[in-house]
Design a protein around this motif. Structure first.
Motif, mmCIF file in Angstrom:
data_model
loop_
_atom_site.group_PDB
_atom_site.id
_atom_site.type_symbol
_atom_site.label_atom_id
_atom_site.label_comp_id
_atom_site.label_asym_id
_atom_site.label_seq_id
_atom_site.Cartn_x
_atom_site.Cartn_y
_atom_site.Cartn_z
ATOM 1 N N ALA A 277 0.514 3.001 -10.374
ATOM 2 C CA ALA A 277 -0.375 3.002 -8.442
ATOM 3 C C ALA A 277 -0.750 1.599 -8.501
ATOM 4 O O ALA A 277 -1.199 1.407 -7.829
ATOM 5 N N ALA A 278 -1.958 1.748 -9.675
ATOM 6 C CA ALA A 278 -3.043 0.538 -9.583
ATOM 7 C C ALA A 278 -2.213 -0.984 -9.909
ATOM 8 O O ALA A 278 -3.131 -1.771 -9.391
ATOM 9 N N PHE B 149 0.333 -1.436 -0.099
ATOM 10 C CA PHE B 149 0.146 0.178 0.115
ATOM 11 C C PHE B 149 0.889 1.276 -0.386
ATOM 12 O O PHE B 149 0.478 2.459 -0.612
ATOM 13 N N ASP B 150 2.034 1.243 0.721
ATOM 14 C CA ASP B 150 2.800 2.747 0.822
ATOM 15 C C ASP B 150 3.492 2.623 -0.740
ATOM 16 O O ASP B 150 3.341 3.792 -1.000
ATOM 17 N N ASP B 151 3.766 1.510 -1.294
ATOM 18 C CA ASP B 151 4.305 2.045 -2.809
ATOM 19 C C ASP B 151 3.108 2.273 -3.556
ATOM 20 O O ASP B 151 3.711 3.469 -4.456
ATOM 21 N N ALA B 152 1.800 1.821 -3.514
ATOM 22 C CA ALA B 152 1.396 2.488 -4.330
ATOM 23 C C ALA B 152 0.506 3.656 -4.190
ATOM 24 O O ALA B 152 0.081 4.657 -5.122
ATOM 25 N N THR B 153 0.939 4.526 -3.354
ATOM 26 C CA THR B 153 0.606 5.526 -2.709
ATOM 27 C C THR B 153 1.290 6.545 -2.843
ATOM 28 O O THR B 153 0.754 7.453 -2.653
ATOM 29 N N ALA B 154 2.648 6.240 -3.401
ATOM 30 C CA ALA B 154 3.687 7.148 -2.967
ATOM 31 C C ALA B 154 4.315 7.274 -4.922
ATOM 32 O O ALA B 154 4.501 8.261 -5.423
ATOM 33 N N GLU B 155 3.121 6.485 -5.894
ATOM 34 C CA GLU B 155 3.421 5.953 -6.982
ATOM 35 C C GLU B 155 2.568 7.716 -7.942
ATOM 36 O O GLU B 155 1.008 7.504 -7.842
ATOM 37 N N LEU B 156 3.408 8.727 -8.045
ATOM 38 C CA LEU B 156 2.248 9.107 -8.653
ATOM 39 C C LEU B 156 1.360 9.143 -9.873
ATOM 40 O O LEU B 156 0.859 9.926 -11.038
#
Length: 570
Positions: free
Chosen positions: A517-518, A505-512
């Motif tokens: 991110a999906a 989740f941290d990686d996904a929410t940090a991906e702009l």
């Protein structure tokens, strides 16, 4: 209901235990079981949009709730239900609002200009607050209100009993800019969904003290708010909350004189609508309510498909279900498609099982991540329970002399929950698992059962937000102990998590990049299925029966409610 929420632009999802356009949707045959209309597109809603000049000045809007909220602080663990949220959003600042297609729009009532984002070397957002914005006690709204919302909700001070730290935990600092009205927010790690923050936010005066944060908004809202409506009264006996037009509001004045929120058991709400006691009913997947609402001559049904879904939460700390292999076997014994057919078919909606915990079927990013766990396979389920040591003894499996029995808790007065639990009961009986359905008072459902973990399985709906990835994190975050030594679950009522899932989740929410991110979010969802944290059942239909002359309200889908524009057509 309590319905839990991640809804609107809010920090985290909201829960609904029961149970957004202008034309009423057509009634479908009540015998339909295998065919139906697909969910509306994410950009479609039905709210009977009317310009303010076409609306009557004044009037009372009676808003049915399913129960009386335990806490009116949305960020406190007991406050994240849809009823509390619907009350407080009429009175609190929100830096962003959302269109039908979920696109965020900066709110000119609270911001003087569009926020400025920079990403190098760190992500920094500068908010310039509207110089007219003030709390009802006359205190200006300043950068300090954003600062204390962050400090109270970031999760660093365990004295605050928070529902989620989504996004706020990514912030490094909030400092004063050129004056008190400018807030400079610096992030220690990138957070793509920064527009979801401070929607809403509470006054610094109530966030500085953990006791006030936890208990100050319990029983009734405080009077320090800043919206088109203000708190007027509460009647705990009649279970009503009244807000009235705020004469100190600097935006477009509310068209209504007041909104009365009235708690009525979900199964009784359609009769109340027919009798003129309330102005709308959230039908959800309640077939009886749908069929009865179609017969009300003064009402129409408005339809949308927002970020909301029904699911089974499985308590991973219960003695019976702590073994992931047992949870996986039980999941394989539950036919989710059959449940979707039973609940959605009579509503004329395509009866499809939902195969993702993060994205809805009408959202970009949706894909099937269920793997074997989400596929109905009774024989495989039986073999899995055998391998876990639960052997069939007559009709029920046993291990070490103990029956494999599940305490399935549901709220009273919620026919959808009753029907779903009975379907699960019948399905698991075929695998030798006994399910005891425990109906409890709807006002106690979360506070005394779900939140403290007094259940093995339960069913309710998550009301999501326009930010599916970041708002989901608090549901699946790995629980840790708080200052009292108690498990801090945020919204993870299953109490199942891992450091690996947190990192996903941290990686996904940090991906702009939204596409990347999906991809990362779907990797997280696959982990959720394998851990059998919960079983997504189906996308919850947004079927709202309203009085025909009610405008700017109804099945909103991904849009925000503009409280000041709700009214009745002249």
């Amino acid at each position: 209901m309590r319905t839990l929420r991640s809804a609107k632009a809010l920090l985290a999802p909201i829960v609904v235990a029961t149970l957004l356009g202008s034309a009423a949707c057509s009634g479908a045959s009540s015998t339909s079981t295998d065919q139906g209309a697909p969910p509306p597109k994410a950009s479609e809603n039905q709210i009977n949009p009317k310009s303010r000049d076409l609306l009557k000045d004044g009037g009372t809007f009676t808003w049915a709730t399913s129960g009386f909220p335990a806490n009116f602080n949305y960020y406190e663990l007991d406050g994240t239900d849809i009823d509390a949220s619907n009350v407080m959003l009429s009175m609190l600042p929100q830096l962003y609002t959302y269109e039908a297609d979920a696109s965020p729009v900066w709110n000119k009532n609270y911001l003087a200009s569009e926020p400025v984002l920079t990403t190098d070397p760190k992500q920094v957002v500068t908010f310039e607050l509207n110089p007219k914005a003030a709390w009802d006690d006359g205190t200006p709204i300043t950068w300090e209100d954003l600062y204390w919302q962050w400090k109270s909700t970031s999760g660093t001070d365990k004295a605050y009993n928070i529902s989620a730290s989504n996004g706020y935990e990514n912030i490094e600092s909030i400092v004063k800019g050129k004056d008190d009205r400018e807030a400079i927010v610096t992030f220690k790690t990138k957070f793509a969904d920064w527009k979801s923050l401070f929607v809403p936010f509470y006054p610094a005066s109530t966030n500085k003290d953990a006791k006030v944060f936890n208990e100050g908004w319990a029983k009734q809202p405080l009077t320090t708010t800043a919206g088109p409506f203000k708190f007027a009264s509460v009647d705990a006996t009649a279970k009503t909350i009244t807000v009235v037009r705020n004469d100190k509001w600097w935006g477009d004045p509310a068209k209504l004189d007041k909104i009365v929120y009235r708690a009525i058991e979900p199964d009784a709400q359609v009769d109340a609508l027919a009798n003129g006691e309330i102005d709308f009913v959230d039908i959800g997947s309640n077939v009886d309510s749908y069929q009865r609402a179609l017969k009300i001559s003064t009402a129409e049904i408005r339809q949308a498909a927002g970020p909301n879904f029904r699911h089974l939460t499985i308590n991973g700390t219960s003695a019976t279900l702590s073994d992931v292999k047992v949870r996986q076997a039980i999941a394989e014994a539950i036919d989710r498609t059959a449940i979707a057919k039973a609940l959605l078919g009579p509503l004329g909606i395509t009866p499809s099982a939902l195969n993702n915990h993060i994205f809805m079927s009408n959202q970009a990013g949706y894909q099937d991540n269920t793997g074997d766990v989400g596929k109905y396979d009774l024989e495989k389920a039986k073999a899995g329970l055998d391998a876990a040591g639960w052997k069939l003894n007559g009709d029920v499996r046993q291990k070490d002399g103990k029956n494999l029995e599940i305490n399935f808790v549901i709220p009273t007065g919620a026919k959808a929950s009753q029907q779903e639990s009975q379907l699960v009961q019948n399905m698991l009986a075929l695998a030798g698992v006994k399910v005891k359905i425990n109906s409890v008072p709807i006002d106690d459902f979360f506070d005394k059962y779900v939140t403290p973990g007094n259940f093995d399985m339960t069913v309710f709906a998550w009301i999501g937000t326009q930010f599916p990835v970041s708002s989901s994190k608090s549901i699946y975050v790995n629980p840790v102990k708080n200052a009292k030594g108690e498990l801090d679950i945020q919204q993870n009522y299953a109490r199942v998590g891992s450091a690996e899932l947190d990192k996903s989740f941290d990686d996904a929410t940090a991906e702009l990049d939204p596409a990347k991110a999906a991809t990362l979010a779907n990797q997280a969802d696959a982990q959720i299925w394998q851990e059998v944290h919960s079983l997504a059942l189906y996308q919850r239909p947004e079927l709202i029966a309203t009085k025909k002359d009610l405008a700017n309200f109804g099945a909103k889908g991904f849009a925000s409610v503009a409280y000041e524009n709700i009214g009745f057509v002249k």
